[in-house]
Scaffold this active site. Structure first.
Site, PDB file in Angstrom:
ATOM      1  N   ASN A   1     -21.888 -16.703  70.012  1.00  0.00           N
ATOM      2  CA  ASN A   1     -21.097 -16.167  71.389  1.00  0.00           C
ATOM      3  C   ASN A   1     -20.417 -15.020  71.203  1.00  0.00           C
ATOM      4  O   ASN A   1     -19.324 -15.229  70.847  1.00  0.00           O
ATOM      5  CB  ASN A   1     -20.771 -17.624  72.054  1.00  0.00           C
ATOM      6  CG  ASN A   1     -20.169 -16.908  73.410  1.00  0.00           C
ATOM      7  OD1 ASN A   1     -20.317 -15.641  73.986  1.00  0.00           O
ATOM      8  ND2 ASN A   1     -19.518 -17.841  74.205  1.00  0.00           N
ATOM      9  N   TRP A   2     -20.631 -13.989  71.407  1.00  0.00           N
ATOM     10  CA  TRP A   2     -19.809 -12.602  71.060  1.00  0.00           C
ATOM     11  C   TRP A   2     -18.922 -12.511  72.230  1.00  0.00           C
ATOM     12  O   TRP A   2     -17.877 -11.514  71.909  1.00  0.00           O
ATOM     13  CB  TRP A   2     -20.741 -11.338  70.850  1.00  0.00           C
ATOM     14  CG  TRP A   2     -21.870 -11.542  69.555  1.00  0.00           C
ATOM     15  CD1 TRP A   2     -21.807 -12.522  68.634  1.00  0.00           C
ATOM     16  CD2 TRP A   2     -22.552 -10.676  69.115  1.00  0.00           C
ATOM     17  NE1 TRP A   2     -22.847 -12.198  67.760  1.00  0.00           N
ATOM     18  CE2 TRP A   2     -23.290 -10.825  67.888  1.00  0.00           C
ATOM     19  CE3 TRP A   2     -22.964  -9.306  69.737  1.00  0.00           C
ATOM     20  CZ2 TRP A   2     -24.248 -10.185  67.207  1.00  0.00           C
ATOM     21  CZ3 TRP A   2     -23.933  -8.644  68.928  1.00  0.00           C
ATOM     22  CH2 TRP A   2     -24.559  -9.015  67.857  1.00  0.00           C
ATOM     23  N   LYS A   3     -19.119 -13.231  73.131  1.00  0.00           N
ATOM     24  CA  LYS A   3     -17.952 -13.109  74.176  1.00  0.00           C
ATOM     25  C   LYS A   3     -17.741 -11.626  74.533  1.00  0.00           C
ATOM     26  O   LYS A   3     -18.955 -10.682  74.515  1.00  0.00           O
ATOM     27  CB  LYS A   3     -16.742 -13.437  73.830  1.00  0.00           C
ATOM     28  CG  LYS A   3     -16.811 -14.912  73.432  1.00  0.00           C
ATOM     29  CD  LYS A   3     -15.765 -15.918  73.263  1.00  0.00           C
ATOM     30  CE  LYS A   3     -15.779 -17.428  72.735  1.00  0.00           C
ATOM     31  NZ  LYS A   3     -14.816 -18.249  72.748  1.00  0.00           N
TER      32      LYS A   3
ATOM     33  N   HIS B   1     -19.730 -22.045  80.131  1.00  0.00           N
ATOM     34  CA  HIS B   1     -18.593 -22.038  79.031  1.00  0.00           C
ATOM     35  C   HIS B   1     -17.189 -22.049  79.484  1.00  0.00           C
ATOM     36  O   HIS B   1     -17.034 -21.915  80.757  1.00  0.00           O
ATOM     37  CB  HIS B   1     -18.884 -20.704  78.503  1.00  0.00           C
ATOM     38  CG  HIS B   1     -17.997 -20.724  77.174  1.00  0.00           C
ATOM     39  ND1 HIS B   1     -16.727 -20.444  77.246  1.00  0.00           N
ATOM     40  CD2 HIS B   1     -18.307 -20.590  75.774  1.00  0.00           C
ATOM     41  CE1 HIS B   1     -16.289 -20.432  75.892  1.00  0.00           C
ATOM     42  NE2 HIS B   1     -17.261 -20.548  75.140  1.00  0.00           N
TER      43      HIS B   1
ATOM     44  N   GLU C   1     -14.734 -20.554  79.519  1.00  0.00           N
ATOM     45  CA  GLU C   1     -14.110 -19.374  79.702  1.00  0.00           C
ATOM     46  C   GLU C   1     -14.639 -19.022  80.987  1.00  0.00           C
ATOM     47  O   GLU C   1     -13.810 -18.620  81.879  1.00  0.00           O
ATOM     48  CB  GLU C   1     -14.134 -18.433  78.692  1.00  0.00           C
ATOM     49  CG  GLU C   1     -13.425 -18.663  77.306  1.00  0.00           C
ATOM     50  CD  GLU C   1     -13.968 -18.251  76.158  1.00  0.00           C
ATOM     51  OE1 GLU C   1     -14.790 -17.042  76.367  1.00  0.00           O
ATOM     52  OE2 GLU C   1     -13.385 -18.691  74.979  1.00  0.00           O
TER      53      GLU C   1
ATOM     54  N   GLU D   1     -17.768 -28.309  73.629  1.00  0.00           N
ATOM     55  CA  GLU D   1     -16.698 -27.390  73.057  1.00  0.00           C
ATOM     56  C   GLU D   1     -15.446 -27.980  73.660  1.00  0.00           C
ATOM     57  O   GLU D   1     -15.154 -27.486  74.797  1.00  0.00           O
ATOM     58  CB  GLU D   1     -16.955 -26.019  73.562  1.00  0.00           C
ATOM     59  CG  GLU D   1     -18.328 -25.306  73.010  1.00  0.00           C
ATOM     60  CD  GLU D   1     -18.209 -23.677  72.940  1.00  0.00           C
ATOM     61  OE1 GLU D   1     -18.300 -23.208  71.880  1.00  0.00           O
ATOM     62  OE2 GLU D   1     -17.916 -23.168  74.021  1.00  0.00           O
TER      63      GLU D   1
ATOM     64  N   GLY E   1     -10.910 -20.825  69.644  1.00  0.00           N
ATOM     65  CA  GLY E   1     -10.183 -19.785  69.510  1.00  0.00           C
ATOM     66  C   GLY E   1      -8.841 -19.934  68.821  1.00  0.00           C
ATOM     67  O   GLY E   1      -8.066 -19.043  68.933  1.00  0.00           O
TER      68      GLY E   1
ATOM     69  N   SER F   1     -13.773 -23.172  66.659  1.00  0.00           N
ATOM     70  CA  SER F   1     -13.136 -22.702  65.547  1.00  0.00           C
ATOM     71  C   SER F   1     -13.951 -23.068  64.224  1.00  0.00           C
ATOM     72  O   SER F   1     -13.619 -23.491  63.298  1.00  0.00           O
ATOM     73  CB  SER F   1     -11.608 -23.239  65.331  1.00  0.00           C
ATOM     74  OG  SER F   1     -10.858 -22.762  66.272  1.00  0.00           O
TER      75      SER F   1
ATOM     76  N   GLY G   1     -17.969 -18.583  68.004  1.00  0.00           N
ATOM     77  CA  GLY G   1     -17.189 -17.372  68.696  1.00  0.00           C
ATOM     78  C   GLY G   1     -17.080 -16.592  67.604  1.00  0.00           C
ATOM     79  O   GLY G   1     -17.673 -15.980  67.208  1.00  0.00           O
ATOM     80  N   GLY G   2     -15.457 -16.580  67.160  1.00  0.00           N
ATOM     81  CA  GLY G   2     -15.018 -15.383  66.439  1.00  0.00           C
ATOM     82  C   GLY G   2     -15.721 -15.315  65.090  1.00  0.00           C
ATOM     83  O   GLY G   2     -15.901 -14.146  64.822  1.00  0.00           O
TER      84      GLY G   2
HETATM   85  P1  13P Z   1     -14.408 -20.035  68.550  1.00  0.00           P
HETATM   86  O1  13P Z   1     -15.325 -20.100  67.367  1.00  0.00           O
HETATM   87  O2  13P Z   1     -13.766 -18.456  68.419  1.00  0.00           O
HETATM   88  O3  13P Z   1     -13.282 -21.074  68.407  1.00  0.00           O
HETATM   89  O4  13P Z   1     -15.080 -19.810  69.891  1.00  0.00           O
HETATM   90  C1  13P Z   1     -15.835 -20.951  70.150  1.00  0.00           C
HETATM   91  C2  13P Z   1     -16.649 -20.679  71.334  1.00  0.00           C
HETATM   92  O5  13P Z   1     -16.090 -20.480  72.569  1.00  0.00           O
HETATM   93  C3  13P Z   1     -18.042 -20.353  71.437  1.00  0.00           C
HETATM   94  O6  13P Z   1     -18.714 -20.498  72.734  1.00  0.00           O
END
Ligand code: 13P
Length: 250
Positions: free
Chosen positions: A9-11, A94, A96, A166, A172, A212, A233-234
């Site tokens: 997920n590149w956000k 998600h 967020e 999640e 993050g 993470s 994510g990251g």
């Molecule tokens: P991180 O891997 O950056 O913690 O993010 C997880 C995430 O929200 C994937 O959708």
């Protein structure tokens, strides 16, 4: 054997040029046959990503979509628009989106219905906040997210559903759920699906862990019996670390 899936997920990261660089790096990597790999770039880069990955096993997903098919919803993107640029999978729910864009369970239920009507696959995210976990409400919260956002679907729709647990406190933050915590919740989620639907549906649905995940911890997390992959994510913004995570199943 359940499908093993790793999705990046590149956000809200990577413009077009950066997207192309990352895709080129990913395309140099060997994708293990037994893992389905997806990347979810931002809306503006979906078409490019789809075309760039046309003859490649990595699939493209969207990070959200609107629940209506069309209309006066400035700034929004519909399921048909996603499908018209080759996208057949969408991440919904998600944390967020839930936290910053007020997406509640009722709205998510509408989005799920629309996505399934368009024959898309849904990666449905659930997870509790730190406060909810500290108060011991995590199972209750996740149960409500599933019951109110997803459990209106019929049995035959489950083949188009992937779940992603999640925990918000692990996204993050660098703080990962321990492999035991992840396993405990994934097993719980499978039990919730089994009691509302059936053992067979619960047994078939892939449940991804997100929060993470890094090359250093992926093996241990993916090694848990009810963890079928990850939503990253990251670490998905770097081709090497993403592919190390994908290869953690080997
Ligand atoms: P991180 O891997 O950056 O913690 O993010 C997880 C995430 O929200 C994937 O959708």
């Amino acid at each position: 054997m359940r499908k093993r899936i790793v999705a990046g997920n590149w956000k809200m990261n990577n413009d077009l040029a950066e997207t192309e660089v990352l895709l080129q790096e990913l395309k140099k990597q060997v994708i293990p046959e037994k893992v389905s790999v997806l990347v979810a770039p931002s809306f503006t880069n979906l078409q490019h990503a789809f075309e760039s990955l046309r003859d490649h096993p990595i699939a493209v997903a969207a990070q959200t979509m609107h629940q209506s098919d069309h209309g006066a919803f400035t700034g929004e993107v519909s399921a048909a628009m996603l499908k018209s640029v080759g996208v057949k999978t969408v991440i919904l729910g998600h944390s967020e989106r839930r936290a910053y864009f007020d997406e509640d369970n009722a709205l998510l239920a509408e989005k799920v219905t629309t996505a399934l009507r368009h024959e898309m696959t849904v990666i449905f995210c659930i997870g509790e906040t730190l406060q909810e976990r500290k108060q011991g409400h995590h199972v209750e919260v996740v149960t409500a997210q599933l019951e109110e956002g997803l459990f209106h679907i019929s049995e035959n729709h489950w083949q188009h559903i992937v779940l992603a647990y999640e925990p918000v406190w692990a996204i993050g933050t660098g703080e990962t759920a321990s492999p035991e915590q992840a396993q405990e919740m994934h097993k719980e989620i499978r039990n919730i699906v089994a009691s509302s639907y059936s053992e067979s549906i619960a047994d078939k649905v892939s449940i991804l862990y997100g929060g993470s995940v890094k090359p250093e911890n992926a093996k241990e997390i993916f090694g848990q019996p009810d963890v079928d992959g990850g939503l990253i994510g990251g670490a998905s913004l770097n081709a090497r670390s993403f592919m190390e995570i994908v290869s953690a199943f080997l």
